[in-house]
Design an enzyme around this catalytic site. Structure first.
Site, short mmCIF file in Angstrom:
data_model
loop_
_atom_site.label_atom_id
_atom_site.label_comp_id
_atom_site.label_asym_id
_atom_site.label_seq_id
_atom_site.Cartn_x
_atom_site.Cartn_y
_atom_site.Cartn_z
N GLU A 173 0.83 -1.22 0.00
CA GLU A 173 0.00 0.00 0.00
C GLU A 173 0.86 1.26 0.00
O GLU A 173 0.62 2.18 0.78
CB GLU A 173 -0.97 -0.01 1.20
N GLU A 263 -6.19 -7.69 -1.18
CA GLU A 263 -6.76 -7.76 0.17
C GLU A 263 -8.24 -7.49 0.08
O GLU A 263 -8.67 -6.34 -0.02
CB GLU A 263 -6.10 -6.73 1.10
#
Ligand SMILES: *[C@@H]1O[C@H](CO)[C@@H](O)[C@H](O)[C@H]1NC(C)=O
Ligand SMILES: *[C@@H]1O[C@H](CO)[C@@H](O)[C@H](O)[C@H]1NC(C)=O
Ligand SMILES: *[C@@H]1O[C@H](CO)[C@@H](O)[C@H](O)[C@H]1NC(C)=O
Length: 644
Positions: A173, A263
């Protein structure tokens, strides 16, 4: 042998790696494939249970397992590596392979994951200039050393070397990092560097990055300030709900490529003092159907969450939902995550939904044989046999005098390596006269949680919980007698794993003053509460009922055949539980977690097992522990005796 060898190399030559082709599909070994993957963090599950959890993942109909790597556990001290027991990541990957699962490998170095400092080892903080997740040379050097060690161990497990690892993630991320940090410029060169480092480890598998769906809208608007745009690196997306929205955000920035939700948040995690979080099975099913109907691949984050044993929980630095202010939010010990497999390995409704949906949409045929749920044993309620006041157990701890309050990483203890985790006690050398005084500067100095004691009575606690995030710069304290002693017991409640990652020092980072005077000197005790310390406790000869918190209470629980259990700490205040010297994790009356999971593998057969509770606020009147048949992960107790 030669024939076998030839066959083997032919077979290997035939293995073509996972590819993300322009026809919008993943191809593996000449066939299109939809990846239905689930996260299991080997470091959150006792190794004796890995096979059980992986078997249940396969039973759910998944074809891939995904794992992060916890750098802080593998390299607890710089250059000292541990890949044994619960950290035997090689064995975990081999087990997945034996079950016919593919593996997605996410080596960090930053993993977020609600894990202590997002997986960074504390010793990075010995460099005051340290900037994690950047091209700061000291960081790059540490990452490179770790990656050489790690990839050296897993290299034979790469798909092209005959193993199950089909894809490897670069960082984690990163597009959300700059905004989250509030600390200065982006460093996209870091991703470029990390991609090259991974390639330099002879890793030729598919590389990818993963980012929140919303980050792709930013990416579209702002171009690519994140350094995500590599020809040979696939972008993948993370989200919980609104599958179609976030999938189209990904498709906009990366058309024609297979879509993967790296995710998909199948549930959620919890902070101390907040209400229990999760997602409903209905929302879970709806989003799973949307993802698979869009022909996207998916990785459940999590499939099985496990436990933040010991002091390994992380914390967010994020907005308080009630006040809108930023606050420190430590994560609870359980990482149940409200996902298909519960913390103790029980099959939940979300697992059964998964089986139905993958059969229906993808035509998968998961194994028929349903693996057994764990049997939970309710051990007998047990009264403490002995107790030990913290105050009388400082002698075994390392101690030193200091002119200033300093962070625990800087303590001259532990063979000069500083203190990684646990508690620290700061005692002012001054003896304060009767009257009122203020304790100054806690707002700036405190990192973690504080209990303030005057003459060893707790007079004030600073909790970082909803509605209580504003720490006074001057805390008024009454000095009741002539000659008063002030102790500040600080808990490292978990280093931040999300937002404000740099400046992660714990304890009292700056000097504390009294009544406007900052000349105080200190005696400081390092209290890591490691196995050695717990086993060195000197039990008091006074009856247990006379020993008040902060103190240790010992329980001898006879175990015939070890079985999984939950210890129910509802009646206790706040502290830590140890089983046979091993740190099980933290409890806190404010919840939402009230029980702690005890895997049977922590217990000794046909013997008395020693449970030690460190209570920092107040033990129940009857010093007893009870066990329960079920976990309690959703109870917040608001009422609790406050000091004075
Ligand atoms: C998914 O793939 C199938 C088979 O290739 C195709 O018929 C269908 O249109 C695709 N669906 C979407 C939403 O792209
Ligand atoms: C100190 O302050 C408290 C209130 O905070 C007050 O009740 C107490 O009487 C004061 N003590 C002295 C000695 O001034
Ligand atoms: C946990 O302990 C509390 C306090 O003794 C009790 O009221 C509660 O019923 C227990 N819960 C379970 C599930 O055993």
């Amino acid at each position: 042998m030669r024939v076998l060898g030839l066959l083997f190399s032919l077979a290997l030559a035939d293995r073509s790696p996972l590819e993300a082709r322009d026809d919008g599909k993943f191809w593996l070994n000449g066939e299109p494939i939809t990846l239905v993957s689930g996260s299991i963090h080997y470091f959150r599950v006792p190794n004796e249970y890995w096979l059980d959890r992986l078997t249940k993942l396969k039973y759910a109909g998944l074809n891939t397992v995904e794992l992060y790597v916890s750098w802080n556990l593998h390299e607890p001290y710089q250059g000292e590596f541990d890949f044994s027991g619960d950290l035997d990541v090689v064995r975990f990957i081999e087990m997945a392979e034996e079950l016919g699962l593919h593996v997605i490998f996410r080596p960090g170095p930053y993993i977020c994951a609600e894990w202590e400092w997002g997986g960074h080892p504390y010793w990075l903080l010995h460099d005051t200039e340290m900037k994690v997740r950047t091209t700061y040379p000291g960081y790059l050097e540490a990452v490179e050393n770790f990656y050489r060690e790690l990839f050296g161990r897993v290299n034979h497990l790469m798909y092209q070397n005959g193993g199950p690892i089909i894809a490897v993630q670069i960082e984690n991320e990163y597009a959300g990092f700059a905004e989250a940090q509030n600390i200065g410029p982006l460093d996209p060169a870091f991703l470029t560097w990390l991609r090259q480092l991974i390639k330099d480890q002879n890793c030729e598998e598919l590389l990818f990055t993963s980012d929140g769906g919303w980050d792709f809208y930013k990416y579209q608007l702002e171009g690519d300030p994140y350094g995500l745009n590599f020809d040979d690196v696939l972008k993948t997306v993370n989200f919980q709900t609104n599958a179609n929205l976030w999938l189209s955000a990904l498709e906009n920035v990366q058309p024609n490529k297979p879509m993967m939700v790296m995710e998909w948040w199948s549930g959620w995690f919890d902070f101390w003092g907040y209400h229990h979080q999760g997602t409903t099975p209905a929302s879970f099913e709806e989003n799973l159907r949307s993802i698979l109907s869009a022909n996207a691949s998916v990785n459940y984050y999590m499939f099985h969450g496990g436990t933040n044993f010991g002091f390994m929980n992380g914390a967010n630095f994020n907005t308080n939902s009630q006040t809108g202010g930023l606050e420190y939010q430590p994560v609870i010990t359980s990482y149940d995550y409200d996902c298909p497999l519960s913390e103790e390995g029980r099959i939940t409704e979300k697992l059964d939904i998964t089986r139905t949906v993958v059969q229906e949409i993808l035509g998968f045929s998961p194994p028929e044989e349903r693996p057994a749920d764990p049997e939970i044993f309710v051990y007998e309620t047990t009264v403490a046999s002995e107790a030990a006041s913290l105050w009388r157990n400082l002698a075994q701890a390392e101690t030193f005098a200091s002119e200033e309050c300093i962070a625990m990483e800087w303590f001259p203890v532990n063979q000069g390596r500083g203190q990684p985790y646990g508690y620290a006690l700061y005692r002012s050398q001054a003896s304060f006269p009767k009257g009122n005084i203020t304790i100054d500067g806690m707002d700036k100095a405190l990192s973690g949680r504080a209990n303030i004691f005057v003459n060893q009575e707790r007079v004030y606690s600073i909790t970082n919980t909803p509605g209580n995030q504003n720490i006074l710069s001057e805390i008024p304290v009454d000095m009741p007698q002539w000659g008063n002693v002030v102790d500040l017991l600080i808990e490292n409640s978990g280093r931040i794993n999300y937002k404000k990652l740099n400046d992660a020092y714990m304890g009292l980072k700056e000097q504390i003053g009294f009544g406007g005077n900052f000349d105080a000197s200190w005696n400081i005790w390092s209290l890591p509460f490691d196995q050695e310390y717990i086993e060195s406790l000197k039990w008091d000869s006074n009856p247990v009922m006379f020993i008040d918190a902060p103190a240790f209470y010992k329980f001898d629980v006879y175990v015939d055949e070890p079985m999984d259990a939950f210890i129910n700490m509802t009646k206790w205040g706040k502290g830590v539980v140890f089983i046979n010297g091993r740190n099980l994790g933290r409890y806190w009356y404010i919840g939402p977690q009230q029980t702690l999971y005890i895997p049977k593998t922590f217990l000794t057969r046909r013997d008395y097992n020693s449970i030690v509770v460190f209570e920092e606020i107040q033990a129940p009147e009857i010093r007893e522990i009870e066990f329960s048949a079920t976990p309690i992960l959703d109870v917040n107790q608001e009422e609790w005796p406050q000091p004075q």
